[in-house]
Design a protein around this motif. Sequence first.
Motif, PDB file in Angstrom:
ATOM      1  N   GLN A   1      73.045   1.181  45.394  1.00  0.00           N
ATOM      2  CA  GLN A   1      72.019   1.609  44.445  1.00  0.00           C
ATOM      3  C   GLN A   1      70.653   1.003  44.733  1.00  0.00           C
ATOM      4  O   GLN A   1      69.646   1.446  44.169  1.00  0.00           O
ATOM      5  CB  GLN A   1      72.444   1.289  43.006  1.00  0.00           C
ATOM      6  CG  GLN A   1      72.587  -0.204  42.697  1.00  0.00           C
ATOM      7  CD  GLN A   1      74.008  -0.696  42.933  1.00  0.00           C
ATOM      8  OE1 GLN A   1      74.707  -0.180  43.805  1.00  0.00           O
ATOM      9  NE2 GLN A   1      74.440  -1.671  42.144  1.00  0.00           N
ATOM     10  N   HIS A   2      70.620  -0.008  45.620  1.00  0.00           N
ATOM     11  CA  HIS A   2      69.346  -0.680  45.920  1.00  0.00           C
ATOM     12  C   HIS A   2      68.859  -0.403  47.340  1.00  0.00           C
ATOM     13  O   HIS A   2      67.863  -1.000  47.772  1.00  0.00           O
ATOM     14  CB  HIS A   2      69.502  -2.200  45.747  1.00  0.00           C
ATOM     15  CG  HIS A   2      69.915  -2.611  44.382  1.00  0.00           C
ATOM     16  ND1 HIS A   2      70.737  -3.702  44.140  1.00  0.00           N
ATOM     17  CD2 HIS A   2      69.640  -2.083  43.151  1.00  0.00           C
ATOM     18  CE1 HIS A   2      70.945  -3.827  42.844  1.00  0.00           C
ATOM     19  NE2 HIS A   2      70.286  -2.857  42.224  1.00  0.00           N
ATOM     20  N   ARG A   3      69.502   0.473  48.053  1.00  0.00           N
ATOM     21  CA  ARG A   3      69.182   0.616  49.476  1.00  0.00           C
ATOM     22  C   ARG A   3      67.789   1.177  49.716  1.00  0.00           C
ATOM     23  O   ARG A   3      67.108   0.759  50.658  1.00  0.00           O
ATOM     24  CB  ARG A   3      70.252   1.474  50.161  1.00  0.00           C
ATOM     25  CG  ARG A   3      71.535   0.687  50.369  1.00  0.00           C
ATOM     26  CD  ARG A   3      72.624   1.460  51.058  1.00  0.00           C
ATOM     27  NE  ARG A   3      73.844   0.664  51.087  1.00  0.00           N
ATOM     28  CZ  ARG A   3      75.024   1.108  51.450  1.00  0.00           C
ATOM     29  NH1 ARG A   3      75.157   2.385  51.838  1.00  0.00           N
ATOM     30  NH2 ARG A   3      76.080   0.324  51.436  1.00  0.00           N
TER      31      ARG A   3
ATOM     32  N   PHE B   1      75.511   5.034  59.135  1.00  0.00           N
ATOM     33  CA  PHE B   1      74.513   5.664  60.005  1.00  0.00           C
ATOM     34  C   PHE B   1      73.296   6.135  59.206  1.00  0.00           C
ATOM     35  O   PHE B   1      72.171   6.096  59.703  1.00  0.00           O
ATOM     36  CB  PHE B   1      75.147   6.832  60.752  1.00  0.00           C
ATOM     37  CG  PHE B   1      76.053   6.411  61.883  1.00  0.00           C
ATOM     38  CD1 PHE B   1      75.522   5.959  63.085  1.00  0.00           C
ATOM     39  CD2 PHE B   1      77.423   6.446  61.736  1.00  0.00           C
ATOM     40  CE1 PHE B   1      76.347   5.558  64.127  1.00  0.00           C
ATOM     41  CE2 PHE B   1      78.261   6.055  62.766  1.00  0.00           C
ATOM     42  CZ  PHE B   1      77.724   5.602  63.963  1.00  0.00           C
ATOM     43  N   ALA B   2      73.527   6.573  57.968  1.00  0.00           N
ATOM     44  CA  ALA B   2      72.402   7.010  57.146  1.00  0.00           C
ATOM     45  C   ALA B   2      71.473   5.838  56.825  1.00  0.00           C
ATOM     46  O   ALA B   2      70.233   5.961  56.905  1.00  0.00           O
ATOM     47  CB  ALA B   2      72.932   7.647  55.860  1.00  0.00           C
ATOM     48  N   TYR B   3      72.055   4.709  56.457  1.00  0.00           N
ATOM     49  CA  TYR B   3      71.261   3.509  56.150  1.00  0.00           C
ATOM     50  C   TYR B   3      70.537   3.029  57.406  1.00  0.00           C
ATOM     51  O   TYR B   3      69.357   2.657  57.371  1.00  0.00           O
ATOM     52  CB  TYR B   3      72.204   2.439  55.610  1.00  0.00           C
ATOM     53  CG  TYR B   3      71.546   1.274  54.899  1.00  0.00           C
ATOM     54  CD1 TYR B   3      70.211   1.294  54.506  1.00  0.00           C
ATOM     55  CD2 TYR B   3      72.298   0.141  54.596  1.00  0.00           C
ATOM     56  CE1 TYR B   3      69.643   0.223  53.854  1.00  0.00           C
ATOM     57  CE2 TYR B   3      71.740  -0.940  53.929  1.00  0.00           C
ATOM     58  CZ  TYR B   3      70.407  -0.894  53.573  1.00  0.00           C
ATOM     59  OH  TYR B   3      69.839  -1.958  52.923  1.00  0.00           O
ATOM     60  N   LEU B   4      71.243   3.067  58.525  1.00  0.00           N
ATOM     61  CA  LEU B   4      70.652   2.679  59.816  1.00  0.00           C
ATOM     62  C   LEU B   4      69.409   3.517  60.113  1.00  0.00           C
ATOM     63  O   LEU B   4      68.346   2.987  60.464  1.00  0.00           O
ATOM     64  CB  LEU B   4      71.712   2.849  60.908  1.00  0.00           C
ATOM     65  CG  LEU B   4      71.375   2.667  62.383  1.00  0.00           C
ATOM     66  CD1 LEU B   4      72.663   2.356  63.156  1.00  0.00           C
ATOM     67  CD2 LEU B   4      70.749   3.904  63.008  1.00  0.00           C
ATOM     68  N   LYS B   5      69.533   4.843  59.984  1.00  0.00           N
ATOM     69  CA  LYS B   5      68.424   5.745  60.311  1.00  0.00           C
ATOM     70  C   LYS B   5      67.248   5.516  59.384  1.00  0.00           C
ATOM     71  O   LYS B   5      66.070   5.480  59.821  1.00  0.00           O
ATOM     72  CB  LYS B   5      68.899   7.198  60.189  1.00  0.00           C
ATOM     73  CG  LYS B   5      67.838   8.237  60.544  1.00  0.00           C
ATOM     74  CD  LYS B   5      67.432   8.149  62.010  1.00  0.00           C
ATOM     75  CE  LYS B   5      66.633   9.381  62.446  1.00  0.00           C
ATOM     76  NZ  LYS B   5      65.395   9.584  61.669  1.00  0.00           N
TER      77      LYS B   5
END
Length: 771
Positions: free
Chosen positions: A573-575, A604-608
């Motif tokens: 929720q904090h990304r 991978f979504a957070y990485l991108k």
Amino acid sequence: MRVAVRTLCEFAARRGDLDHRYTPAPSSEEGIAGHGKVQARRGPDYQREFALAGECAGLQLSGRADGYAPLANRIEEIKTHRGDLARISEPQRALHRAQLRAYGALHCHTTGKDSVELALVYFDVGKEKETVIKESASADSLWQELTELCEAYRQWAQQEESHRRQRNQALIALKFPYGNFRVGQRQLSETVYKNSLRGETLMVQAPTGLGKTLGTLFPALMAMPKAGQDRLFYLTTRNPGRRLALDSLQQLRDAQTNALPLRILELSAKDHACEQPDKACHGESCPLAQGFFDRLPAARQAAADFEGILTREALSRIAAEHTLCPYFLAQEMARWSDLVVGDVNRMFDQHALLHGLTRQNEWNISLLVDEAHNLVDRARGMYSVTLRQSRLLQVRRQAPAELKGPMNRVASQWRALIRDALPEEQTSDRDQTQFLDSIPKALLPSLNLLVSAITDYLTEQPPDLALQELMFECLAFTRLAEVFGDHSLCELRTGGRGKAALTIQNLIPADFLKPRFEAAGSTLLFSATLSPGVYHRDLLGLPDSTCWQAIESPFSARQLQVQFARHVSTRRQHRDSSLEPIAQIITQQYRQQPGNYLAYFSSFAYLKAAMDALQARAADIPVWQQHPDMGYEERNNFLDRFTADSRGVGFAVLGGAFGEGIDLPGKRLIGAFVATLGLPPFDAWHDILKQRLHDRFGAGYEYTYLYPGLQKVTQAAGRVIRTPEDRGVIWLIDDRYSQPQVRSLLPQWWFEDMTNKDANSNPAPNHLHKK
């Protein structure tokens, strides 16, 4: 010279072709259950597992017939199978008969009886039907046949006894290949040596860069003679670990003054060793299977006399000289090698070759398991299976007419299952998941019938990969369904018409692995991340007496800066709000000390998103990223960006291909950012796992989330310091890293200067606390 009756017969009584047709042989669990069902049908005087022993032609024989009926003076040998009995080849039947007649010979010789009735019982585990083949035999004829087998085996046995004496003499005087041990390596070696002599189970946490491979192989080999051990198995969870072990063993061989009489075998997967992948494994299809057992003795002798390590390449050359299948030559040499290097599945999966040989020959083995922190997940995979509705429907379109009926019955059961469990599926294409309390029993009979039908068809037809894959998928599912319990979970998932999947997912591999560890004389599991020990002990089914020890790190806290970003939360929720602070941290560190870095994220979504944020803030910083499903060449290209002269940040997923098992020493990598605790998703599946682990071990959250997550973090951060000369920085980005429980699971050498370490910081192995 001791030899098991079964080993004697497999050596001296096999003839003709290798025949591994598409016959779904029962699993070991099914075989045991089948034996029990047959034995339970016999009278009250029936003696199960009838022990027999005796000396013949200079050999001390021993074995256990499956049963003996005293009133009928009948010895029985039970062989389980599945499907048409005609599929058991004549050479295989001849081997079964030879084993039974050997038991008959020992029985008559021991009791003084003039004759005995022999019964070969074939039991179909699917239909629970017996086919009994009886014969009467005189004591004289049986003893003559047994003598001929023993004569054929005795010369080989004498050679093996001589080899063992020479091997043991050489191992007692084994020399370490280097003048000095590395820091901590001597302590590791002493611990391994003592554990082998005591015949215990030990987990060792030894940091990367210590030289664990040589530090475990060298003492384990030295201990074999004194411990009376027959074999040493070095098992890995990754292919690079196997290559590293073989390289270390070659160093050991090169360091000895005289030739080292140690037979070392590399066991490779069939996909890598097969020379004729387009042909079926029987003499009518593959020329390397035709007359296999007739040519095997010469090839076996050549392999036994080979002076180097029996690598896959070496075995391939020997097999080619004798026109044999190299994969099955390796299977044969597993019986006669002192040290076997292979994947963990060779000891732990449902059809584990090394476990079967250990039980058959009653070997005293020493077991070394490298990168043991991966064994929990690997074992879960070994005892999990997915049945796909789409595979059945796809194969059915092109299936021959004689298979349409069995396939239609399975398809009908699929529709009934979906209708009863998920009524909405018929009108909705959205993914739906339901966790079932038990296996859908109505599906299993139709699956068994389909397996039998496909097997019958493939016996007479050319290989058909699609049918074969469907058969093995159905067979694997039914096998695990028969032993389903609270150690596993059944999950039904749909995603539209014809796309349902039914999965048996293992949650607690301990129930399956426990007998494997019990078969070992001594066991050592080692890794850079085996904390806490109770977690691995419980989930792997290790004995309660298992000990745990940490080895002193060769690295100093002076080599590593550990920075905490406690003002950032990487929770889901904090990304979005974490992206800018993470980009700022990476930019600031890079500006302060330009070089090569790895940045790890939970998806991978957070990485991108984080990489985009960094590029928006500092477009001049070179970046490259891991992609889903990267091939071998793509992974190498990713790693090739890390050179001594390059600069930039590689973005990767924690727990993925670049989270462990890669070496980037020196300036190839000077730092890492870990923007996650590595915790698995908080979803329904993990909630069930947490509850099961709580019910069994009282540690649901820790065993499901905390320990596996921090293990990944430690592995990833461990890429930074690989040698005593390395210097680097680790950024741990999340406010939860300030929690004492989390901090305690990180390597303590990160925070302690070696000069200030207490003298007792690395005590002797300690027994793990029982819950």
